[in-house]
Design an enzyme around this catalytic site. Structure first.
Site, PDB file in Angstrom:
ATOM      1  N   SER A 170       0.851  -1.185   0.000  1.00  0.00           N
ATOM      2  CA  SER A 170       0.000   0.000   0.000  1.00  0.00           C
ATOM      3  C   SER A 170       0.888   1.237   0.000  1.00  0.00           C
ATOM      4  O   SER A 170       1.978   1.224   0.601  1.00  0.00           O
ATOM      5  CB  SER A 170      -0.884   0.025   1.247  1.00  0.00           C
ATOM      6  OG  SER A 170      -1.536   1.286   1.344  1.00  0.00           O
ATOM      7  N   TYR A 208      -1.581  -0.240  10.182  1.00  0.00           N
ATOM      8  CA  TYR A 208      -1.790  -0.756   8.815  1.00  0.00           C
ATOM      9  C   TYR A 208      -0.599  -0.374   7.938  1.00  0.00           C
ATOM     10  O   TYR A 208      -0.065  -1.205   7.197  1.00  0.00           O
ATOM     11  CB  TYR A 208      -3.088  -0.170   8.248  1.00  0.00           C
ATOM     12  CG  TYR A 208      -3.338  -0.465   6.789  1.00  0.00           C
ATOM     13  CD1 TYR A 208      -3.783  -1.718   6.371  1.00  0.00           C
ATOM     14  CD2 TYR A 208      -3.141   0.515   5.806  1.00  0.00           C
ATOM     15  CE1 TYR A 208      -4.021  -1.978   5.020  1.00  0.00           C
ATOM     16  CE2 TYR A 208      -3.378   0.263   4.469  1.00  0.00           C
ATOM     17  CZ  TYR A 208      -3.815  -0.989   4.082  1.00  0.00           C
ATOM     18  OH  TYR A 208      -4.045  -1.255   2.746  1.00  0.00           O
TER      19      TYR A 208
HETATM   20  P1  NAP Z   1     -11.891  -5.184   0.186  1.00  0.00           P
HETATM   21  O1  NAP Z   1     -12.705  -4.588  -0.908  1.00  0.00           O
HETATM   22  O2  NAP Z   1     -12.192  -4.818   1.606  1.00  0.00           O
HETATM   23  O3  NAP Z   1     -11.918  -6.784   0.018  1.00  0.00           O
HETATM   24  C1  NAP Z   1     -11.226  -7.543   0.941  1.00  0.00           C
HETATM   25  C2  NAP Z   1     -11.221  -8.989   0.536  1.00  0.00           C
HETATM   26  O4  NAP Z   1     -10.366  -9.700   1.458  1.00  0.00           O
HETATM   27  C3  NAP Z   1     -12.587  -9.659   0.622  1.00  0.00           C
HETATM   28  O5  NAP Z   1     -12.645 -10.656  -0.374  1.00  0.00           O
HETATM   29  C4  NAP Z   1     -12.560 -10.276   2.021  1.00  0.00           C
HETATM   30  O6  NAP Z   1     -13.394 -11.428   2.141  1.00  0.00           O
HETATM   31  C5  NAP Z   1     -11.116 -10.711   2.101  1.00  0.00           C
HETATM   32  N1  NAP Z   1     -10.605 -10.863   3.473  1.00  0.00           N
HETATM   33  C6  NAP Z   1     -10.680  -9.989   4.501  1.00  0.00           C
HETATM   34  N2  NAP Z   1     -10.087 -10.513   5.590  1.00  0.00           N
HETATM   35  C7  NAP Z   1      -9.631 -11.736   5.241  1.00  0.00           C
HETATM   36  C8  NAP Z   1      -8.968 -12.770   5.923  1.00  0.00           C
HETATM   37  N3  NAP Z   1      -8.641 -12.652   7.213  1.00  0.00           N
HETATM   38  N4  NAP Z   1      -8.680 -13.922   5.249  1.00  0.00           N
HETATM   39  C9  NAP Z   1      -9.025 -14.068   3.950  1.00  0.00           C
HETATM   40  N5  NAP Z   1      -9.666 -13.119   3.241  1.00  0.00           N
HETATM   41  C10 NAP Z   1      -9.974 -11.972   3.890  1.00  0.00           C
HETATM   42  O7  NAP Z   1     -10.322  -4.832  -0.016  1.00  0.00           O
HETATM   43  P2  NAP Z   1      -9.547  -4.203  -1.288  1.00  0.00           P
HETATM   44  O8  NAP Z   1      -9.704  -2.717  -1.225  1.00  0.00           O
HETATM   45  O9  NAP Z   1      -9.888  -4.940  -2.502  1.00  0.00           O
HETATM   46  O10 NAP Z   1      -8.039  -4.507  -0.853  1.00  0.00           O
HETATM   47  C11 NAP Z   1      -7.310  -5.613  -1.330  1.00  0.00           C
HETATM   48  C12 NAP Z   1      -5.853  -5.438  -0.917  1.00  0.00           C
HETATM   49  O11 NAP Z   1      -5.333  -4.211  -1.441  1.00  0.00           O
HETATM   50  C13 NAP Z   1      -5.623  -5.380   0.586  1.00  0.00           C
HETATM   51  O12 NAP Z   1      -4.427  -6.049   0.918  1.00  0.00           O
HETATM   52  C14 NAP Z   1      -5.479  -3.895   0.861  1.00  0.00           C
HETATM   53  O13 NAP Z   1      -4.742  -3.629   2.022  1.00  0.00           O
HETATM   54  C15 NAP Z   1      -4.763  -3.445  -0.389  1.00  0.00           C
HETATM   55  N6  NAP Z   1      -4.929  -2.017  -0.675  1.00  0.00           N
HETATM   56  C16 NAP Z   1      -6.162  -1.491  -0.942  1.00  0.00           C
HETATM   57  C17 NAP Z   1      -6.268  -0.122  -1.176  1.00  0.00           C
HETATM   58  C18 NAP Z   1      -7.591   0.559  -1.472  1.00  0.00           C
HETATM   59  O14 NAP Z   1      -7.650   1.790  -1.494  1.00  0.00           O
HETATM   60  N7  NAP Z   1      -8.675  -0.192  -1.713  1.00  0.00           N
HETATM   61  C19 NAP Z   1      -5.132   0.691  -1.131  1.00  0.00           C
HETATM   62  C20 NAP Z   1      -3.904   0.113  -0.860  1.00  0.00           C
HETATM   63  C21 NAP Z   1      -3.815  -1.238  -0.625  1.00  0.00           C
HETATM   64  P3  NAP Z   1     -14.839 -11.340   2.926  1.00  0.00           P
HETATM   65  O15 NAP Z   1     -15.751 -10.586   2.025  1.00  0.00           O
HETATM   66  O16 NAP Z   1     -15.240 -12.754   3.101  1.00  0.00           O
HETATM   67  O17 NAP Z   1     -14.565 -10.617   4.203  1.00  0.00           O
END
Ligand code: NAP
Length: 252
Positions: free
Chosen positions: A143, A157
């Site tokens: 991130s 985080y």
């Molecule tokens: P998201 O929309 O919140 O989706 C999270 C996903 O991870 C869901 O499929 C959720 O499943 C799953 N998950 C959560 N906790 C888990 C666990 N303990 N074990 C297995 N699966 C789990 O997140 P996103 O925004 O797509 O983010 C994906 C990645 O990108 C993350 O690592 C995040 O830190 C990183 N990231 C995101 C952003 C952003 O702005 N969105 C920015 C920088 C980095 P359930 O639905 O079953 O809970």
């Protein structure tokens, strides 16, 4: 011949779901891991199959070693592992460091750091030529927070994602001669449900005008970079940390 499989942790929603769709469209069999929301995972698997792709949903909390072991044994049952996207990640409510409980820190590091390490460990045990495997690729989700530090929001985080940057470089060098490439993608502000889960559903709208490109990124834009790193098109790229942040936090 055993079918080749790719695991996407947290593959049921957001960036992970987009990665699953794109990998499946490229002919990869995808194991869609999720933690709680079985409905979202099943819906995605149905969508991928309807489009002619191959996908299976497997529940498992990457912060729990038993769940990780089960996830990888399911993969063994379904085929030969050739890729891992360490995508599962969580944020938490905005807090200063002097307000953080051990319970919060344990969850933050268990899922974001230990989960990625445990999944990488299991993937290397299967894919490394040192262990009789045929090689493969790992992409970790970092991130932009690792460079910004996220003060007054979630320094925990940001620090967990800093660990992912370092793990990416170290592991890449450790397995460079074993047929495995390890890279990371470091997203900026991406329009997914993660912001609502951190108690800030309006975060994208609020920050938009302050971002270099005056807009947030989409899950698809991040997924395209991940899919490239998972493909042979990036065959000489390892240990790289690719900022997909629309210019946010590109300076050290
Ligand atoms: P998201 O929309 O919140 O989706 C999270 C996903 O991870 C869901 O499929 C959720 O499943 C799953 N998950 C959560 N906790 C888990 C666990 N303990 N074990 C297995 N699966 C789990 O997140 P996103 O925004 O797509 O983010 C994906 C990645 O990108 C993350 O690592 C995040 O830190 C990183 N990231 C995101 C952003 C952003 O702005 N969105 C920015 C920088 C980095 P359930 O639905 O079953 O809970």
């Amino acid at each position: 011949m055993s079918e080749e499989i790719v695991i996407v942790t947290g593959g049921s929603r957001g960036i992970g779901a987009s990665v699953c769709r794109k990998l499946a469209a490229n002919g990869r069999k995808v194991l869609v891991n999720f933690a709680q929301n079985a409905g979202a995972a099943d819906k995605l698997v149905g969508e991928i199959r309807a489009a002619g792709g191959s996908a299976v949903a497997i529940q498992g909390d990457v912060g729990k070693e038993a769940d990780v072991l089960n996830l990888f044994s399911e993969a063994d049952r379904l085929g030969t592992l050739t890729g891992l996207v360490n995508n599962a990640g969580v944020v938490d409510l905005s807090r200063r460091v002097d307000e953080m409980s051990l319970e919060r820190l344990t969850r933050m590091f268990s899922i974001n750091v230990f989960g990625s390490f445990l999944c990488a460990r299991e993937a290397v045990r299967r894919m490394s030529t040192r262990h009789g495997g045929k090689g493969g690729t790992i992409v970790n989700l970092g991130s932009a927070a690792s460079k910004l530090g996220s003060p007054n929001q979630y320094v925990d985080y940001a620090a967990a994602k800093g660990a992912i940057d370092t793990m990416t470089v170290g592991l890449a060098l450790e397995v460079a001669q074993e047929g495995i490439r390890v890279n990371a993608v470091r997203p900026g502000i991406i329009d997914t449900e993660i912001h609502a889960s951190g108690g800030a559903p309006d975060r994208v709208a609020e920050l938009q005008s302050r971002l270099p490109m005056k807009r947030a990124g989409s899950a698809e834009e991040v997924a395209d970079a991940i899919v490239w790193l998972m493909s042979d098109l990036s065959s000489y790229t390892t240990g790289a940390i690719l900022d997909v942040s629309g210019g946010r936090a590109i300076l050290p």
